[in-house]
Enzyme design. Sequence first.
Site, PDB file in Angstrom:
ATOM      1  N   HIS A  71       0.775  -1.195  -0.040  1.00 26.06           N
ATOM      2  CA  HIS A  71      -0.012  -0.231   0.074  1.00 26.06           C
ATOM      3  C   HIS A  71       0.817   1.044   0.006  1.00 26.06           C
ATOM      4  O   HIS A  71       0.687   2.163  -0.789  1.00 26.06           O
ATOM      5  CB  HIS A  71      -0.936   0.082   1.214  1.00 26.06           C
ATOM      6  CG  HIS A  71      -1.704   1.134   1.427  1.00 26.06           C
ATOM      7  ND1 HIS A  71      -3.069   0.784   0.883  1.00 26.06           N
ATOM      8  CD2 HIS A  71      -1.780   2.491   1.635  1.00 26.06           C
ATOM      9  CE1 HIS A  71      -3.967   2.115   0.997  1.00 26.06           C
ATOM     10  NE2 HIS A  71      -2.935   3.097   1.435  1.00 26.06           N
ATOM     11  N   GLU A  72       1.731   1.298   0.904  1.00 24.99           N
ATOM     12  CA  GLU A  72       2.789   2.481   1.098  1.00 24.99           C
ATOM     13  C   GLU A  72       3.441   2.753  -0.116  1.00 24.99           C
ATOM     14  O   GLU A  72       3.801   3.828  -0.482  1.00 24.99           O
ATOM     15  CB  GLU A  72       3.324   2.562   2.410  1.00 24.99           C
ATOM     16  CG  GLU A  72       2.433   2.662   3.721  1.00 24.99           C
ATOM     17  CD  GLU A  72       1.662   3.610   3.600  1.00 24.99           C
ATOM     18  OE1 GLU A  72       1.826   4.594   2.950  1.00 24.99           O
ATOM     19  OE2 GLU A  72       0.324   3.499   4.038  1.00 24.99           O
ATOM     20  N   HIS A 108       1.824   4.510  -3.085  1.00 24.83           N
ATOM     21  CA  HIS A 108       1.702   5.937  -2.869  1.00 24.83           C
ATOM     22  C   HIS A 108       3.220   6.531  -3.228  1.00 24.83           C
ATOM     23  O   HIS A 108       3.221   7.333  -3.966  1.00 24.83           O
ATOM     24  CB  HIS A 108       1.596   6.213  -1.285  1.00 24.83           C
ATOM     25  CG  HIS A 108      -0.009   6.065  -0.937  1.00 24.83           C
ATOM     26  ND1 HIS A 108      -0.930   6.506  -1.658  1.00 24.83           N
ATOM     27  CD2 HIS A 108      -0.524   5.451   0.034  1.00 24.83           C
ATOM     28  CE1 HIS A 108      -2.170   6.206  -1.060  1.00 24.83           C
ATOM     29  NE2 HIS A 108      -1.858   5.398   0.005  1.00 24.83           N
ATOM     30  N   ASP A 165      -7.928   7.658   2.169  1.00 23.01           N
ATOM     31  CA  ASP A 165      -7.155   7.911   0.693  1.00 23.01           C
ATOM     32  C   ASP A 165      -8.301   8.324   0.127  1.00 23.01           C
ATOM     33  O   ASP A 165      -8.334   9.313  -0.694  1.00 23.01           O
ATOM     34  CB  ASP A 165      -6.424   6.668   0.211  1.00 23.01           C
ATOM     35  CG  ASP A 165      -5.208   6.427   0.920  1.00 23.01           C
ATOM     36  OD1 ASP A 165      -4.495   7.308   1.790  1.00 23.01           O
ATOM     37  OD2 ASP A 165      -4.739   5.459   1.100  1.00 23.01           O
TER      38      ASP A 165
END
Length: 257
Positions: free
Chosen positions: A60-61, A64, A134
Site C-alpha cells: 500500500h505505502e 503511494h 485515501d
Amino acid sequence: MGPRTGRNRGRQCRPVGLTADGRSLIAHWHGQTHAIAAPFEINRLRQRSNADFRALLAVHEAGHGLVHALLFGRAPSEIKIHVASFEGGYNAYTSRKVWSRRNLLDSICTSLAGRAAELLVFGPELSSSGAESDLRKATETAARMLRHLGHGSRVGRSDVSRDSDDNLCTDVEATNAPIEALLRTEHDRATRLMEEHRDALLALVDELINHGQVTPARFATVVGLPLGIPEDALDPYADRLASFREAGVETRRRMRA
C-alpha cells in the site's frame, strides 16, 4: 553492603504480579490490585506483526510513494510502516505554494495509488479497508477542483448553502458523475504507472518489509529512477510566459510582413 535500616529490617521483597483482561493491565502487589487502562489484545498485536500484515502495509505505502515520485519528480519526505503498532503506515509529502490543475490531478492519482497497488498485487477480493482515508481525500480534492476551482465544465462555484446571500450555484448533483469519472481516470492512471514500473514497486516493497522505512536519500537508489526536482519547484510558469511573449512578437512580425 551496609546494614539494613530499621524501616527496611524484616520487610520481604515481594514480586509484582501482572495480568491483563484485554482492556487493562492489572498489577497485584501486597494484596492490592491496581488496573491501568491499556486497550489491547495480544492476538491483535501478534496479527499486526505477522508477514501478511507487513506485506499489505508495504504494498500500500509503496504504491503511494512510487506514484508520487513518478508524477512530482522527487521522493516523498518519508515513508514508514508500523507493523508492531496500530498506526499502520504513511507517506509524507512536501507541501506546495501553488497547486495547478495538473498538480491536483497528480495529487488525486497519488492518493488512489495505495488502493490501486493493493488491487494490482492482491486482487479485488483482498483489497483492504486501509484506503478509506485515501478515498476521502481524493474525493474531496476532485470535488474542490470541479465545484470550487473552476476546473470542470462550470466556471462558477457550486456548493451547498442555506444562506441566500452566498450567491452560489447549489446544483452540486450535476458534478457527482464528473467527480466519479475523474477519480476513475486517476485510479486507472496510478495502476498503469505501477504496471510500467513493476520492478521499482517491488523494490520499494522489499525495502519497507526489510527495514520499515525508506528515506529520501535512499529512495532514488531503491527505485532506480532519476529524481531531483527541488522541493520548492513550481510548474514552468516563467517558461510559459516567455513562450507567450515570443508568440506575440512572431504574430506582430507576420502581420507587418
